[in-house]
Each structure stands twice: as structure tokens, then as C-alpha cells.
Design a protein around this motif. Structure first.
Motif, PDB file in Angstrom:
ATOM      1  N   LYS A   1     -18.024   6.360  -0.549  1.00  0.00           N
ATOM      2  CA  LYS A   1     -17.771   5.263  -1.487  1.00  0.00           C
ATOM      3  C   LYS A   1     -18.989   4.345  -1.644  1.00  0.00           C
TER       4      LYS A   1
ATOM      5  N   VAL B   1      -9.392  -5.267   8.980  1.00  0.00           N
ATOM      6  CA  VAL B   1      -9.009  -3.936   8.505  1.00  0.00           C
ATOM      7  C   VAL B   1      -8.495  -3.035   9.630  1.00  0.00           C
ATOM      8  N   SER B   2      -8.076  -1.849   9.202  1.00  0.00           N
ATOM      9  CA  SER B   2      -7.409  -0.929  10.123  1.00  0.00           C
ATOM     10  C   SER B   2      -8.243  -0.612  11.371  1.00  0.00           C
TER      11      SER B   2
ATOM     12  N   GLN C   1     -18.749   0.567  -3.069  1.00  0.00           N
ATOM     13  CA  GLN C   1     -18.589  -0.429  -2.016  1.00  0.00           C
ATOM     14  C   GLN C   1     -19.970  -0.854  -1.515  1.00  0.00           C
TER      15      GLN C   1
ATOM     16  N   TYR D   1     -11.369  -8.467  -4.376  1.00  0.00           N
ATOM     17  CA  TYR D   1     -12.160  -8.000  -3.240  1.00  0.00           C
ATOM     18  C   TYR D   1     -13.607  -8.171  -3.675  1.00  0.00           C
TER      19      TYR D   1
ATOM     20  N   ALA E   1      -6.439  -0.297  -7.401  1.00  0.00           N
ATOM     21  CA  ALA E   1      -7.499   0.695  -7.181  1.00  0.00           C
ATOM     22  C   ALA E   1      -6.837   2.052  -7.345  1.00  0.00           C
TER      23      ALA E   1
ATOM     24  N   ASP F   1      -7.454   5.000  -5.624  1.00  0.00           N
ATOM     25  CA  ASP F   1      -7.525   6.022  -4.562  1.00  0.00           C
ATOM     26  C   ASP F   1      -6.193   6.630  -4.112  1.00  0.00           C
TER      27      ASP F   1
ATOM     28  N   TYR G   1      -2.828  -6.638  10.186  1.00  0.00           N
ATOM     29  CA  TYR G   1      -1.682  -5.837  10.628  1.00  0.00           C
ATOM     30  C   TYR G   1      -0.988  -6.492  11.818  1.00  0.00           C
TER      31      TYR G   1
ATOM     32  N   LYS H   1     -16.624  -6.182  -0.586  1.00  0.00           N
ATOM     33  CA  LYS H   1     -15.979  -5.113   0.162  1.00  0.00           C
ATOM     34  C   LYS H   1     -17.056  -4.105   0.532  1.00  0.00           C
TER      35      LYS H   1
ATOM     36  N   PHE I   1     -14.870   1.309   9.273  1.00  0.00           N
ATOM     37  CA  PHE I   1     -13.666   0.717   9.856  1.00  0.00           C
ATOM     38  C   PHE I   1     -12.415   0.907   8.992  1.00  0.00           C
TER      39      PHE I   1
ATOM     40  N   PHE J   1       0.843  -1.198   0.000  1.00  0.00           N
ATOM     41  CA  PHE J   1       0.000   0.000   0.000  1.00  0.00           C
ATOM     42  C   PHE J   1       0.880   1.251   0.000  1.00  0.00           C
TER      43      PHE J   1
ATOM     44  N   ASP K   1      -2.368  -3.982  -4.472  1.00  0.00           N
ATOM     45  CA  ASP K   1      -3.726  -3.455  -4.428  1.00  0.00           C
ATOM     46  C   ASP K   1      -3.989  -2.737  -5.757  1.00  0.00           C
TER      47      ASP K   1
ATOM     48  N   SER L   1      -9.338  -3.823  -5.451  1.00  0.00           N
ATOM     49  CA  SER L   1     -10.099  -3.484  -4.244  1.00  0.00           C
ATOM     50  C   SER L   1     -11.114  -2.381  -4.522  1.00  0.00           C
TER      51      SER L   1
ATOM     52  N   PHE M   1      -6.899   3.561   8.003  1.00  0.00           N
ATOM     53  CA  PHE M   1      -6.120   3.271   6.781  1.00  0.00           C
ATOM     54  C   PHE M   1      -6.035   4.517   5.904  1.00  0.00           C
ATOM     55  N   ARG M   2      -7.164   5.191   5.765  1.00  0.00           N
ATOM     56  CA  ARG M   2      -7.164   6.387   4.906  1.00  0.00           C
ATOM     57  C   ARG M   2      -6.282   7.464   5.514  1.00  0.00           C
TER      58      ARG M   2
ATOM     59  N   TYR N   1     -10.087  -9.722   5.286  1.00  0.00           N
ATOM     60  CA  TYR N   1      -9.213  -8.593   5.632  1.00  0.00           C
ATOM     61  C   TYR N   1      -9.633  -8.025   6.982  1.00  0.00           C
TER      62      TYR N   1
HETATM   63  C1  PBG Z   1      -8.378   1.160  -1.136  1.00  0.00           C
HETATM   64  C2  PBG Z   1      -8.318   0.308   0.061  1.00  0.00           C
HETATM   65  C3  PBG Z   1      -8.854   0.595   1.322  1.00  0.00           C
HETATM   66  C4  PBG Z   1      -8.455  -0.418   2.181  1.00  0.00           C
HETATM   67  C5  PBG Z   1      -7.717  -1.330   1.431  1.00  0.00           C
HETATM   68  N1  PBG Z   1      -7.662  -0.880   0.107  1.00  0.00           N
HETATM   69  C6  PBG Z   1      -9.596   1.806   1.796  1.00  0.00           C
HETATM   70  C7  PBG Z   1     -10.873   2.140   1.179  1.00  0.00           C
HETATM   71  O1  PBG Z   1     -11.488   1.389   0.416  1.00  0.00           O
HETATM   72  O2  PBG Z   1     -11.301   3.261   1.425  1.00  0.00           O
HETATM   73  C8  PBG Z   1      -8.768  -0.466   3.643  1.00  0.00           C
HETATM   74  C9  PBG Z   1      -7.896  -1.300   4.483  1.00  0.00           C
HETATM   75  C10 PBG Z   1      -7.985  -1.049   5.940  1.00  0.00           C
HETATM   76  O3  PBG Z   1      -8.828  -0.284   6.439  1.00  0.00           O
HETATM   77  O4  PBG Z   1      -7.173  -1.656   6.651  1.00  0.00           O
HETATM   78  N2  PBG Z   1      -8.989   0.707  -2.267  1.00  0.00           N
END
Ligand code: PBG
Length: 332
Positions: free
Chosen positions: A219, A275-276, A223, A194, A117, A119, A315, A197, A202, A74, A115, A167, A206-207, A273
Motif C-alpha cells: 500500500k 491499531v491491531s 499510505q 485518516y 475504503a 479493501d 480495541y 495514515k 502494524f 469493519f 470506514d 481510510s 487487522f488484515r 488509532y
Molecule cells: C482499511 C483499514 C485498515 C485498518 C483500518 N482500516 C488496514 C489497512 O489499511 O491495510 C487497520 C486497522 C488496524 O490495524 O487496527 N482501509
């Protein structure tokens, strides 16, 4: 009399009847990195670091040595390289392809997942290309985005990625990426889609880690709605038909029902996943001294496997390896 407790009597018996196991080989480590030469602690994710390229290579090797088979990359892209068309996402000399080449040169056996995507590259902070419609509302363009995702996947494949992981949640991207990869002889590069997703709160930390939050809007038009599971099955069937090699559910711990449903629907391997935000919840409860970190992390990972995941992005991957190494229960 039926006495289920007989099967729980000793650590040895418990180990014989245990239905689910967790090992370092189930874990995938997501890694953050940037162009800068220093390593930066990520404020929104205590204990997680955004690495320089050199440190990324070293840390990836350490993870591999612990028994972790794969990492996901990432990148934090410099603001100056972000554009509405996300051209940097497929630049052969970009941060990600350079990272892939360095990691593969140093640790050829480590599986590198990227990844796919837009963003981190897109000045709008969305996973796809943005257009403003007649009323001034944002629209995330599907088919135009898929074309760029194909270029990005090809760029990662040329650099040596083993698996590309879209993703973005655009429709039809798995089939398009498969066709693009096969068209350039990258028939051996896998797609980890993905599949389900969700538009989850949550992902917040990450962002923060990548400065990749949408500048405007959310999103929710790409999503999935957290209220839906049948839709996850629909996405599963589509991804399978489009040629995905592996599926992903995200987030993991609060979507165990979705993991279980996808497991029942598909024969493909399933990744989940953690996530963060899930990381942050567990980390902060432990940091407050309220819960036992080792115990809650291992239990949360085991639960994700029990629900039906074959592999987990987390993580905690390196920490978990340390905790898993004496596989016996105390006293066994
Ligand atoms: C981006 C992406 C995201 C995550 C993984 N790839 C963020 C999002 O979709 O906004 C999130 C991972 C995490 O929160 O640990 N495409």
C-alpha cells in the motif's frame, strides 16, 4: 530550593496537578462483524471477536452503556461479493448499511462511524481500484477510486451513519465526499479523515481479521512513508482545506511525534488509532505474564492523549472503561 517532588507527594496533590486525563468518553471502539450467524474469535487478535449482526448490535449497546460514545464498523465481506470495482461497497442492502440501521434503531444515541475504503470489497484487496499498467505493474487509480468512495459514503449516510471515515489515502477524497454528501442534503454527516495514515506493518492482525490483505503488491503508493512527518503536515493542511471535521493519525503509539505535530498545525479535533499490531504487542506481553496489562494499556492510552489526541480508537475500549471506573488512585 526548588522541589518538584512536592507536587508528587500525595495522591490528592497528584490529581490536582495532573495535566492529562483519560475517560471512557475519549474512546472509540472498532468492531468487526460478518454475515454469518455465529461469533468467531479472531485468531490474529486474541480477545477480539468478529460478531454476527445480532451480536454486533448487542455489543455496541454494551459499549455505549459503559460510556463509550462511538464505534467504528469493519465488515468482513464474503469472498463471493468481492469484485474489481467493489460494487458491494455501496449496496444499500449490504452488510454495513444493514448494521448501521439496526444499531441506530436499537441505540440511537450511540455515534456510528463507518470506514470508507474499498479493501474489504475489492477482489484485489487494495483500498482503491486497481489497474495493471503497460509493464504489468499494479496501479491504484486515484480519481476513479474517489468516485466509488463518494458512492460508499452516500450509502452509509443514507443508512444513518453519523460520521464517515475515509481510510483509503486517495488524494482529494475529503473534498469530493463533502460535496457528494452536501449534494444529497447530508450536510450533518461528518468526515473524520485518516489524514496521516502510514504504510505500517502494524496493520497485519487487522488484515487477518477481515481477510483483506492485498493479493499483490503493497500500500506504499497511497499510505504514507513511516519516515515522514512534514508530509503529515501537508496532509493536515489539505484535509482542513477540503473540509474535514476531524483528523486522524494512525498508528498511534509509535507515531506520537506525528500526533503532536498535527496538534500544533490544526485546530480540528484529532483522533489517533491504536491499531491491531499495537493491541497485539500489549496483549501478548500481558498474556506472557511479562507486563501488567491494566497498567500498560492505560499508560499507552494516556500517552496518546498527552501527545495531543482528543479521541482514541482502541480495541481495549471496553476493558479500559472497566479499569477507569474508580478514577481515584489506590489510597486516595
Ligand atoms: C482499511 C483499514 C485498515 C485498518 C483500518 N482500516 C488496514 C489497512 O489499511 O491495510 C487497520 C486497522 C488496524 O490495524 O487496527 N482501509
Amino acid at each position: 530550593m526548588n522541589r518538584p517532588r512536592r507536587n508528587r507527594r500525595t495522591p490528592a496533590i497528584r490529581s490536582l496537578v495532573r495535566e492529562t486525563s483519560l475517560s471512557p468518553s475519549d474512546l472509540i471502539l472498532p468492531m468487526f462483524f460478518h454475515e454469518a450467524a455465529e461469533d468467531t474469535p479472531i485468531a490474529s487478535m486474541p480477545g477480539v471477536t468478529r460478531w454476527s449482526l445480532a451480536s454486533l448490535v448487542r455489543e455496541a449497546g454494551e459499549a455505549h452503556a459503559l460510556g463509550i460514545p462511538a464505534i467504528v464498523l469493519f465488515p468482513k465481506i464474503d469472498e463471493s461479493l468481492k469484485t474489481p470495482g467493489a460494487e458491494e461497497s455501496y449496496a444499500d442492502e449490504g452488510l454495513v448499511p444493514r448494521a448501521i440501521r439496526s444499531i441506530k434503531a436499537a441505540h440511537p444515541g450511540l455515534c456510528v462511524i463507518t470506514d470508507v475504503a474499498l479493501d474489504p470489497y475489492n477482489s484485489d484487496g487494495h483500498d482503491g481500484i486497481v489497474r495493471r499498467d503497460g509493464r504489468g505493474d499494479l496501479e491504484i487509480l486515484n480519481d476513479e477510486t474517489v468516485e466509488v468512495l463518494c458512492l460508499q459514503a452516500l450509502c452509509h449516510a443514507r443508512a444513518g451513519a453519523d460520521i464517515v471515515a475515509p481510510s483509503d489515502m486517495m488524494d482529494g477524497r475529503v473534498a469530493a465526499i463533502r460535496e457528494a454528501l452536501d449534494g444529497e442534503e447530508f450536510t450533518q454527516v461528518s468526515i473524520l479523515s485518516y489524514t496521516a495514515k502510514y504504510a505500517s506493518a502494524f496493520y497485519g492482525p487487522f488484515r487477518g481479521a477481515l481477510d483483506s490483505a492485498p493479493k499483490e503488491g503493497d500500500k506504499k503508493t497511497y499510505q504514507m512513508d513511516p519516515a515522514n512527518t512534514r508530509e503529515a503536515i501537508r496532509e493536515t493542511l489539505l484535509d482542513e482545506a477540503e473540509g474535514a471535521d476531524m483528523l486522524m493519525v494512525k498508528p498511534a503509539g509509535i507515531y506520537l511525534d506525528v500526533i503532536a505535530k498535527v496538534r500544533e498545525t490544526s485546530t480540528l479535533p484529532i483522533a489517533a488509532y491504536q491499531v491491531s499490531g499495537e493491541y497485539l504487542m500489549l496483549k501478548s506481553a500481558a498474556a506472557g505474564g511479562w507486563l501488567d496489562e491494566r497498567a500498560i494499556v492505560l499508560e499507552s492510552l494516556l500517552a496518546i492523549k498527552r501527545a495531543g489526541a482528543d479521541m482514541i480508537l482502541t480495541y481495549f475500549a471496553k476493558q479500559a472503561c472497566g479499569w477507569l471506573s474508580p478514577v481515584r488512585e489506590p489510597g486516595a
